[in-house]
Write a protein that holds these residues in place. Structure first.
Motif, PDB file in Angstrom:
ATOM      1  N   PHE B  18       6.928  -0.142  -5.992  1.00 49.62           N
ATOM      2  CA  PHE B  18       7.936  -1.157  -5.884  1.00 49.62           C
ATOM      3  C   PHE B  18       8.467  -1.435  -7.241  1.00 49.62           C
ATOM      4  O   PHE B  18       7.593  -1.748  -8.114  1.00 49.62           O
ATOM      5  CB  PHE B  18       7.677  -2.297  -5.178  1.00 49.62           C
ATOM      6  N   GLY B  48      -2.481  -7.879  -1.447  1.00 50.38           N
ATOM      7  CA  GLY B  48      -1.827  -7.070  -2.206  1.00 50.38           C
ATOM      8  C   GLY B  48      -2.170  -5.736  -2.452  1.00 50.38           C
ATOM      9  O   GLY B  48      -1.867  -5.069  -3.409  1.00 50.38           O
ATOM     10  N   LYS B  51      -2.420  -2.509   1.920  1.00 51.06           N
ATOM     11  CA  LYS B  51      -2.619  -2.259   3.418  1.00 51.06           C
ATOM     12  C   LYS B  51      -1.304  -2.166   4.264  1.00 51.06           C
ATOM     13  O   LYS B  51      -1.139  -0.890   4.754  1.00 51.06           O
ATOM     14  CB  LYS B  51      -3.727  -3.100   4.003  1.00 51.06           C
ATOM     15  N   SER B  52      -0.537  -3.011   4.184  1.00 46.62           N
ATOM     16  CA  SER B  52       0.611  -3.035   4.973  1.00 46.62           C
ATOM     17  C   SER B  52       1.574  -2.054   4.614  1.00 46.62           C
ATOM     18  O   SER B  52       2.286  -1.276   5.309  1.00 46.62           O
ATOM     19  CB  SER B  52       1.540  -4.520   5.001  1.00 46.62           C
ATOM     20  N   HIS B 209      -8.240  -8.798   8.072  1.00 43.38           N
ATOM     21  CA  HIS B 209      -9.215  -9.353   7.241  1.00 43.38           C
ATOM     22  C   HIS B 209     -10.307  -9.980   8.118  1.00 43.38           C
ATOM     23  O   HIS B 209     -11.185 -10.670   7.393  1.00 43.38           O
ATOM     24  CB  HIS B 209      -8.401 -10.766   6.768  1.00 43.38           C
TER      25      HIS B 209
HETATM   26  N1  LIG Z   1       9.317  -4.625  -0.304  1.00 49.26           N
HETATM   27  C1  LIG Z   1       8.502  -4.818  -1.261  1.00 49.26           C
HETATM   28  N2  LIG Z   1       9.205  -4.903  -2.679  1.00 49.26           N
HETATM   29  C2  LIG Z   1       8.483  -5.256  -3.750  1.00 49.26           C
HETATM   30  N3  LIG Z   1       7.326  -5.236  -3.509  1.00 49.26           N
HETATM   31  C3  LIG Z   1       6.497  -4.934  -2.787  1.00 49.26           C
HETATM   32  C4  LIG Z   1       7.167  -4.548  -1.210  1.00 49.26           C
HETATM   33  N4  LIG Z   1       6.276  -4.686  -0.302  1.00 49.26           N
HETATM   34  C5  LIG Z   1       5.265  -4.882  -0.915  1.00 49.26           C
HETATM   35  N5  LIG Z   1       5.203  -4.968  -2.351  1.00 49.26           N
HETATM   36  C6  LIG Z   1       4.083  -5.099  -3.034  1.00 49.26           C
HETATM   37  O1  LIG Z   1       3.268  -4.159  -3.042  1.00 49.26           O
HETATM   38  C7  LIG Z   1       1.935  -4.375  -3.144  1.00 49.26           C
HETATM   39  C8  LIG Z   1       1.175  -4.220  -1.901  1.00 49.26           C
HETATM   40  O2  LIG Z   1       1.831  -5.053  -0.681  1.00 49.26           O
HETATM   41  P1  LIG Z   1       1.271  -5.052   0.685  1.00 49.26           P
HETATM   42  O3  LIG Z   1       2.220  -5.880   1.373  1.00 49.26           O
HETATM   43  O4  LIG Z   1       1.027  -3.569   1.056  1.00 49.26           O
HETATM   44  O5  LIG Z   1       0.062  -5.862   0.452  1.00 49.26           O
HETATM   45  P2  LIG Z   1      -1.407  -6.163   1.507  1.00 49.26           P
HETATM   46  O6  LIG Z   1      -2.663  -5.508   1.293  1.00 49.26           O
HETATM   47  O7  LIG Z   1      -0.871  -5.843   2.837  1.00 49.26           O
HETATM   48  O8  LIG Z   1      -1.439  -7.703   1.511  1.00 49.26           O
HETATM   49  P3  LIG Z   1      -1.435  -8.956   2.323  1.00 49.26           P
HETATM   50  O9  LIG Z   1      -3.114  -8.855   2.786  1.00 49.26           O
HETATM   51  O10 LIG Z   1      -1.480  -9.982   1.654  1.00 49.26           O
HETATM   52  O11 LIG Z   1      -0.795  -8.617   3.590  1.00 49.26           O
HETATM   53  C9  LIG Z   1       1.927  -5.982  -3.464  1.00 49.26           C
HETATM   54  O12 LIG Z   1       1.716  -6.342  -4.791  1.00 49.26           O
HETATM   55  C10 LIG Z   1       3.288  -6.523  -3.022  1.00 49.26           C
HETATM   56  O13 LIG Z   1       3.914  -7.558  -3.708  1.00 49.26           O
END
Ligand SMILES: Nc1ncnc2c1ncn2[C@@H]1O[C@H](COP(=O)(O)OP(=O)(O)OP(=O)(O)O)[C@@H](O)[C@H]1O
Ligand SMILES: [Mg+2]
Lengths: 378, 237
Positions: B18, B48, B51-52, B209
């Motif tokens: 991103f 972060g 995962k998502s 989690h």
């Molecule tokens: N649409 C976006 N624009 C900019 N950065 C993003 C976007 N989506 C995710 N990120 C960044 O990408 C990284 C991974 O995000 P992600 O949502 O996949 O984390 P996660 O493992 O799901 O975290 P959580 O457990 O908090 O849900 C993070 O640093 C997040 O800030």
């Protein structure tokens, strides 16, 4: 299952309130158009009611409605003998203000010759004038009752019949009486200068025995043009066809009103568009998460656009229907006539549909931009 | 009793960032992952860690930068999307379960499930029958006519699962599906997913989690800073 309808059901109270609010706005739009149509109907009512083929008036004048016109009564006899003329009737028009029941009754006196053109009316209550003197037929809006006595100037009249929806182009209700009675009334309501002139020189053009116009009916196969030409040869006379007369009235009375009301209606429609647009936009934004979810589970754009458009249309159409009902319920409280024409209603319906579709553009656009991923967050 | 497993999700050298330049976030870096039918895989890692983002790439919601994604044998992404109608693909092959149930508030429980079938072109009667079946399977058919707002958290989540199953998906993606549930309910939900995976030959990917459900997973994929750092198979005690 219809998503639009289910969503409306979900917030039915709010939706109904919105529709009612919108209906007030659209009711006003319909009211404006009906006022205009009423104005036209009233303005042309007298002209159309006379069923004249020709109006004989004072030479060079656009009488008898837009300009004063005054011709000798015996012109009628001279017109009658013209070839092509089937019938002719002298007519007098005079706006009067009469003290009545502690107030002032403003009315439009029409004097016509018995059994001649200009005297045909549709009596809704009572009877037509039979006696040549002291009887009158009044429009219901005057408030006069059958059998009631009314003093106009120095003469007493009895109300023998009532008519409906007869008014001058200014909206004053009509009082009909015989030509002679109307001439007397007119003389009393004339500016004093004319009266002095009459007193000093009874043989002058403004003699007491004058009328405002002569209504002429032609034989079915007579040439209107020829008759007009012959009448215009008398220098002091002019002849107008009925369409010309209508046009004169339309220009003098209606044109400005049309612009005024047209402008106002236009503004109201723009306001409606903005209002509908805002409502649709807000409704769509309230469903942001639901729309994102729909996209996420795979609903095509078509589903989402249909949802928004259907709601916009449902709102516009119910607002339209409620508005139409409200303005019809309220029409009797308006001082002047409201005329609802089907063509106007259909046109407005079409405009509303277009307005709804146009107003949905913002809602639809923002809905299409919603990222399905936004359904995933809290 | 093992059924022959075949890969449903196949990911190779997948990366996603991103932003650009020095502030760019490398959410996914060179991910390789294969998941077979009948498998329930957990994506685990700190906040972060990506995962998502990984889940959303598999769900064709987020576009990766480079790499390959094959779903159910079809090449979906190869450095660019390989098919036009991603929504249709989602409708036909993927079921989503969200942390918050995300049921449409204006539809009843059964309608929330049936809408998936109607979107697929099924008529209302059949869609309803299918929805009622699924709600029965998840033991919430007694709440079929309730709007989501009247359902408890557990009931709503089960309705959401029924919806995710309505299109008979090959892939079920769940982002923290048990976060709103107590541990007992969470266990039931994850058991259910396992059952679905086996019975319907689907792959289930769960971001979680929730340590209470770790033991129920077939495999745990640990992510950190956008990379897979570890894969473990919890003992099934
Ligand atoms: N649409 C976006 N624009 C900019 N950065 C993003 C976007 N989506 C995710 N990120 C960044 O990408 C990284 C991974 O995000 P992600 O949502 O996949 O984390 P996660 O493992 O799901 O975290 P959580 O457990 O908090 O849900 C993070 O640093 C997040 O800030
Ligand atoms: Mg996340």
């Amino acid at each position: 299952m219809n998503l639009a309808w289910r969503d409306v059901q979900h917030g039915l109270g709010r939706f109904i309130l919105t529709c009612v609010g919108l209906s007030l706005l659209l009711g006003v739009v319909m009211g404006m158009t009906a006022i205009y149509r009423g104005l036209v109907a009233e303005a042309l009512g007298i002209v159309d009611g006379a069923k004249a083929d020709l109006w004989i008036v004072e030479g060079g004048k656009r009488g008898p409605f837009a300009e004063a016109s005054r011709i000798p009564r015996d012109t009628r006899n001279a017109v009658m003998v013209q070839s092509g003329v089937a019938a002719a009737g002298a007519i007098v028009y005079q706006t009067v203000e009469i003290p009545y029941r502690g107030g002032i009754l403003r009315a439009f006196v029409v004097g016509a010759e018995l059994d001649r053109p200009g005297n045909e009316v549709v009596i809704v209550e009572g009877r037509a004038i039979l006696k040549s003197r002291s009887e009158l037929v009044a429009d219901r809006k005057t408030g006069l009752a059958l059998g009631e006595k009314l003093r106009i100037g120095r003469n007493d009249f009895t109300v023998v019949g009532l008519v409906a929806n007869s008014a001058s182009s200014g909206g004053d209700p009509v009082i009909m009486m015989t030509l002679r009675d109307a001439q007397l009334v007119q003389l009393e309501f004339e500016p004093s200068a004319v009266r002095k002139e009459v007193a000093r020189n009874p043989q002058s053009g403004v003699s007491g025995d004058t009328v405002n116009a002569i209504i002429v009916r032609l034989h079915p196969n007579a040439s209107t043009h020829d008759v007009i030409e012959r009448i215009r040869r008398w220098k002091h006379l002019g002849a107008l066809t009925n369409p010309e007369q209508q046009q004169i009235l339309t220009r003098s009375v209606i044109e400005k009103a049309r612009k005024q009301i047209g402008l106002f209606t236009g503004i109201l429609l723009i306001v409606s568009t903005v209002v509908i647009g805002l409502i649709i936009y807000t409704m769509t934004m309230d469903k942001k998460k639901a729309i994102a979810t729909l996209k996420l589970i795979g609903a095509p754009d078509r589903t989402i656009v249909t949802l928004i458009l259907q709601q916009a249309l449902a709102m516009g159409l119910s607002g339209f229907a409620i508005g139409a009902a409200l303005i019809r319920l309220a029409q009797d409280y308006f001082p002047r006539r409201l005329v609802f024409e089907t063509s106007d209603t259909l046109m407005l319906l079409g405009i509303i549909i277009i307005v709804c579709l146009a107003a949905s553009v913002f809602g639809v656009r923002s809905a299409l931009k919603i990222d399905p991923a936004s359904a995933l967050g809290g | 009793m093992e059924k022959p497993a075949r890969p449903v999700v196949d990911i190779a050298r997948l990366s996603k960032s991103f932003g650009e330049g020095p502030t760019a976030v490398h959410a996914l870096v060179d991910i390789n992952l294969t998941i077979n039918t009948g498998e329930v895989v957990g994506l685990i890692g700190p906040s972060g860690s990506g995962k998502s983002t990984l889940l959303n790439c598999i769900g064709c919601i987020t576009e990766p930068d480079v790499g390959e994604i094959r779903l159910d044998g079809r090449e979906i992404y190869h450095d660019k999307w390989m098919i036009d109608d991603l929504r249709r693909l989602r409708l036909e092959t993927i079921g989503f379960i969200f942390q918050f149930h995300n049921l449409l508030p204006f539809l009843s429980a059964w309608e929330n499930v049936a809408i998936v079938r109607t979107l697929m072109g099924e008529d209302m009667e059949q869609a309803k029958a299918r929805a009622m079946d699924l709600l029965g399977y998840l033991q919430v058919d007694n709440r079929a006519n309730s709007p989501p707002a009247k359902l408890s958290g557990g009931e709503a989540q089960r309705v959401a699962i029924a919806r995710a199953l309505a299109n008979e998906p090959r892939i079920i993606l769940a982002d923290e599906p048990t976060a709103a549930l107590d541990s007992e309910r969470a266990t039931i939900v994850i058991e259910l997913m396992k059952k679905v995976a086996v019975e319907r030959e689907a792959a289930v990917i769960v971001v979680t989690h929730d340590e209470k459900i770790f033991s129920r997973l077939d495999r745990m994929v640990h992510l950190r800073d956008g990379r897979i750092v570890d894969t473990e198979r919890p003992d099934h005690a």
